[in-house]
Structures are given as structure tokens and as C-alpha cells.
Design a protein around this motif. Structure first.
Motif, short mmCIF file in Angstrom:
data_model
loop_
_atom_site.label_atom_id
_atom_site.label_comp_id
_atom_site.label_asym_id
_atom_site.label_seq_id
_atom_site.Cartn_x
_atom_site.Cartn_y
_atom_site.Cartn_z
N GLU A 211 47.49 87.18 -65.21
CA GLU A 211 48.42 86.08 -65.01
C GLU A 211 49.63 86.53 -65.70
O GLU A 211 50.98 86.40 -65.31
N LEU A 212 49.41 87.37 -66.82
CA LEU A 212 50.71 87.66 -67.67
C LEU A 212 51.45 88.42 -66.85
O LEU A 212 52.61 88.50 -67.02
N ARG A 213 50.92 89.59 -66.23
CA ARG A 213 51.71 90.66 -65.51
C ARG A 213 52.35 89.91 -64.62
O ARG A 213 53.56 90.33 -64.06
N GLU A 214 51.88 89.07 -63.75
CA GLU A 214 52.58 88.33 -62.57
C GLU A 214 53.71 87.48 -63.14
O GLU A 214 54.74 87.60 -62.65
N HIS A 215 53.47 86.95 -64.49
CA HIS A 215 54.72 86.07 -65.07
C HIS A 215 55.68 86.96 -65.30
O HIS A 215 56.88 86.55 -65.28
N LEU A 216 55.28 88.07 -66.30
CA LEU A 216 56.38 88.93 -66.81
C LEU A 216 57.23 89.58 -65.56
O LEU A 216 58.46 89.75 -65.62
N THR A 217 56.41 89.93 -64.49
CA THR A 217 57.42 90.44 -63.20
C THR A 217 58.19 89.68 -62.83
O THR A 217 59.33 89.86 -62.42
N ALA A 218 57.76 88.12 -62.61
CA ALA A 218 58.46 87.21 -61.85
C ALA A 218 59.61 87.00 -62.58
O ALA A 218 60.64 86.55 -62.00
N VAL A 219 59.84 87.27 -64.12
CA VAL A 219 61.23 86.80 -64.73
C VAL A 219 62.05 88.36 -65.12
O VAL A 219 62.98 88.38 -65.71
N GLY A 220 61.62 89.34 -64.26
CA GLY A 220 62.34 90.60 -64.36
C GLY A 220 61.71 91.77 -65.07
O GLY A 220 62.61 92.78 -65.26
N PHE A 221 60.66 91.54 -65.87
CA PHE A 221 60.25 92.75 -66.76
C PHE A 221 59.28 93.72 -65.81
O PHE A 221 58.62 93.27 -64.81
N GLN A 222 59.46 95.07 -66.30
CA GLN A 222 58.49 96.03 -65.51
C GLN A 222 57.25 96.10 -66.49
O GLN A 222 57.63 96.57 -67.84
N VAL A 223 56.25 96.03 -66.15
CA VAL A 223 54.98 95.95 -67.08
C VAL A 223 54.43 97.18 -67.09
O VAL A 223 53.89 98.01 -66.14
N ASP A 224 54.61 98.10 -68.19
CA ASP A 224 54.07 99.26 -68.62
C ASP A 224 52.59 99.29 -68.85
O ASP A 224 51.87 100.13 -68.14
N SER A 225 52.06 98.32 -69.34
CA SER A 225 50.68 98.29 -69.72
C SER A 225 50.38 96.94 -70.16
O SER A 225 51.15 96.10 -70.77
N ALA A 226 49.02 96.40 -70.07
CA ALA A 226 48.59 95.02 -70.20
C ALA A 226 46.94 95.35 -70.51
O ALA A 226 46.24 95.19 -69.39
N ARG A 227 46.62 95.32 -71.46
CA ARG A 227 45.15 95.63 -71.65
C ARG A 227 44.45 94.98 -72.98
O ARG A 227 45.39 94.25 -73.81
#
Ligand code: SAM
Length: 292
Positions: A211-227
Motif C-alpha cells: 500500500e505504501l508503494r501504491e500511495h507513493l506512486t499515486a502522488v508522483g514518487f518513483q519507488v526505488d525500494s520498499a523493504r
């Protein structure tokens, strides 16, 4: 706030969400003395490496984030939910960057300012009272944004992440640690293991790393890693510390308010250790960036 009002706010996801600002401020008014005694000036949960003390693990985690974020002298960094300023001061010292800490709890901001002056960091760190859901900074103010174990207190992560995207410059990194629930928890597991953590730490709810990845992407961030923090080091020493702390008996001569805070902290340590050991709770670490 009296004990009954506090417990009413803490009692459900709905009441914690509707009253998040007053709930979290009262939580930290109650808990800060206990945190200071056990954790020092950094209130996050560190992954451990061989033989580290808690103090060493906290500093190592802060330096790791500064390094992974590419922070260096000349940069302006925002620290969202800065507590009493331990991480901001360490990151500023280690990287040479200037760090602005923002925190909804006025009493903690006052302590952070005193600590910064005491450590000769007054010109390297600025501390501002404010809400992650409604930041007072102009668009594109910061070269990068960081956060340690704070955004779990926010009722709508998307609003806070969108605010962070707004105040961070194009190309800027948003990197941090936070508290999450495991992937795909059923309602029964969430209620049994995560809800007690949320109730006792005054967190509206917890989201998963996906969900963190989804939310960050939705507001314009490119997610390098989430672990998980468990991929960086050993989280077990944190849960061991929680278990030992929860076994302490109430020190003599405590006021009603101090007794309430002590009991609340013990309950939260038991709940979190149990949820973590059963795989329902984790500390997560992400790195993301805005496009240029
Ligand atoms: C677990 S403490 C971590 C503090 C600090 N990052 C550290 O690691 O020492 C969480 C912090 O988030 C702050 N906080 C909670 N909700 C917030 C909000 N909506 N806006 C800004 N700060 C908030 C709390 O007041 C508290 O200082």
C-alpha cells in the motif's frame, strides 16, 4: 486531557482518525518522558548489527538513511515527524546538510530546540510546529525529505505523501522508516494483532508495504525500494527490549498521570512485540524520488 477522554479517542480506528491531532499530541505529552529515559533523543526502532547497543543502532540507522538518501552539505532536508530532534541532528552532523524538522507536538518542538542549542546544532537544524497533512512550506522548498517512524500516526497517508511531494523539489528523494502491517492480513489477524498496537500507540491504522508503494506512486514518487527493516539488520533486539521493559514494575512515587503513561507504554510494548514476532507488524524502509 483527562484519562477518560484519552481512552475514548484511543478506543477505535474511527475515533483515532477523527481526533488524530489531539490524540497524538496527548500521547506524546504522556509518553515523551518514558521515551527519553529508555530511548534517548531518537524515538525510532532500529535494525541491529553485531553487538550494537541501542544507542549505536539508532545512530547507525540515521547515518544509513543519510547515506542512502545521498544527503550532503548544501542540501536542505525536511524531517517529517521529527520528535525531539535526535535524527535531525545526527543526519545534519553526519551529512553536512541543513535539516528542518516538523512535528505536530508543540512540547517536543520546544525540547528539540533546546537540544539543538545544547549540542551546538542550532544553526544546522530548524524545528517547526506543524502537521504532515498540511505543511506550511512553499512548493519545492526542500532538496529531499526524510521521516523516521512518524507517518504511521497520520490518518490519511496519501494526503501526507502528497504534501511531501509538493514541498520536495523535482528530482528530490523521499526516504524513510515507518511502521507497517504484514501483507494480506485477514480482518481477524488485523484486529487481534495490529489493532492493539494502534490503540496503545495512538495510530489510526497501519498499511502494508505494497500500500505504501501504491500511495507513493499515486502522488508522483518513483519507488526505488520498499523493504522490511529485517532485511537491513536484526529487529529481534527491539522486541527483546520491549519485552524486558514491559516486565518492569511501576517505580514508586509516581503520580496518577505517570502511572497511566507507564501502564500504557507497557501495554504497547507487549502488543508490538507479539505482533512483530507473529509476522503481523514490521518496520519498513523505503527510498523514492520525484521525477525531474
Ligand atoms: C515515534 S515518534 C518519532 C520521532 C522522530 N522521527 C524520531 O525518530 O525520533 C513519531 C513523531 O511523529 C510526530 N507526529 C505524529 N503525527 C504527526 C503529524 N500529523 N504531523 C507531524 N508530526 C506528527 C509525533 O509528534 C512524534 O514526534
Amino acid at each position: 486531557m483527562n484519562r477518560e477522554s484519552y481512552l475514548r479517542i484511543a478506543s477505535s480506528q474511527k475515533t483515532r482518525t477523527e481526533n488524530y491531532a489531539e490524540g497524538v499530541q496527548e500521547y506524546y505529552n504522556l509518553a515523551t518522558p518514558g521515551y527519553l529515559g529508555g530511548w534517548g533523543t531518537s524515538f525510532h526502532l532500529p535494525p541491529f548489527h553485531d553487538g550494537q547497543t541501542l544507542a549505536e543502532a539508532l545512530v547507525a540507522q540515521e547515518r544509513l538513511l543519510a547515506q542512502d538518501g545521498g544527503f550532503h552539505a548544501g542540501m536542505k532536508i525536511l524531517d517529517v515527524g521529527c520528535g525531539i530532534g535526535g535524527p535531525a541532528m545526527e543526519v545534519a552532523k553526519h551529512s553536512g546538510a541543513h535539516v528542518t524538522g516538523v512535528n505536530i507536538t508543540a512540547m517536543q518542538i520546544e525540547i528539540a530546540r533546546v537540544q539543538a542549542e545544547r549540542r551546538g546544532m542550532g544553526d544546522r537544524c530548524t524545528f517547526v510546529e506543524g502537521d504532515a497533512m498540511n505543511l506550511s512550506f512553499a512548493d519545492n522548498t526542500f532538496d529531499a525529505t526524510m521521516s523516521f517512524d512518524a507517518l504511521c500516526h497520520v490518518p490519511d497517508r496519501r494526503v501526507a505523501y502528497a504534501e511531501i511531494a509538493r514541498v520536495t523539489k523535482p528530482g528530490g528523494v523521499f526516504i524513510g522508516f515507518d511502521w507497517f502491517c504484514g501483507e494480506g492480513l485477514g480482518a481477524e489477524e488485523y484486529d487481534r494483532l495490529i489493532e492493539p498496537v494502534c490503540r496503545t500507540f495512538m495510530l489510526p491504522s497501519l498499511i502494508s508495504l505494497s500500500e505504501l508503494r501504491e500511495h507513493l506512486t499515486a502522488v508522483g514518487f518513483q519507488v526505488d525500494s520498499a523493504r522490511s527493516g529485517g532485511e537491513i539488520g536484526d529487529m529481534t533486539p527491539v522486541w527483546d527490549i520491549f519485552d524486558r521493559a514491559a516486565e518492569n514494575s511501576l517505580p514508586p512515587g509516581m503520580s496518577d498521570r505517570e502511572t497511566f503513561a507507564f501502564e500504557m507504554l507497557c501495554e504497547s510494548f507487549v502488543a508490538t512485540s507479539k505482533a512483530a514476532r507473529e509476522g503481523a507488524f514490521l518496520v519498513g524502509y523505503w527510498k523514492s524520488r520525484l521525477p525531474m
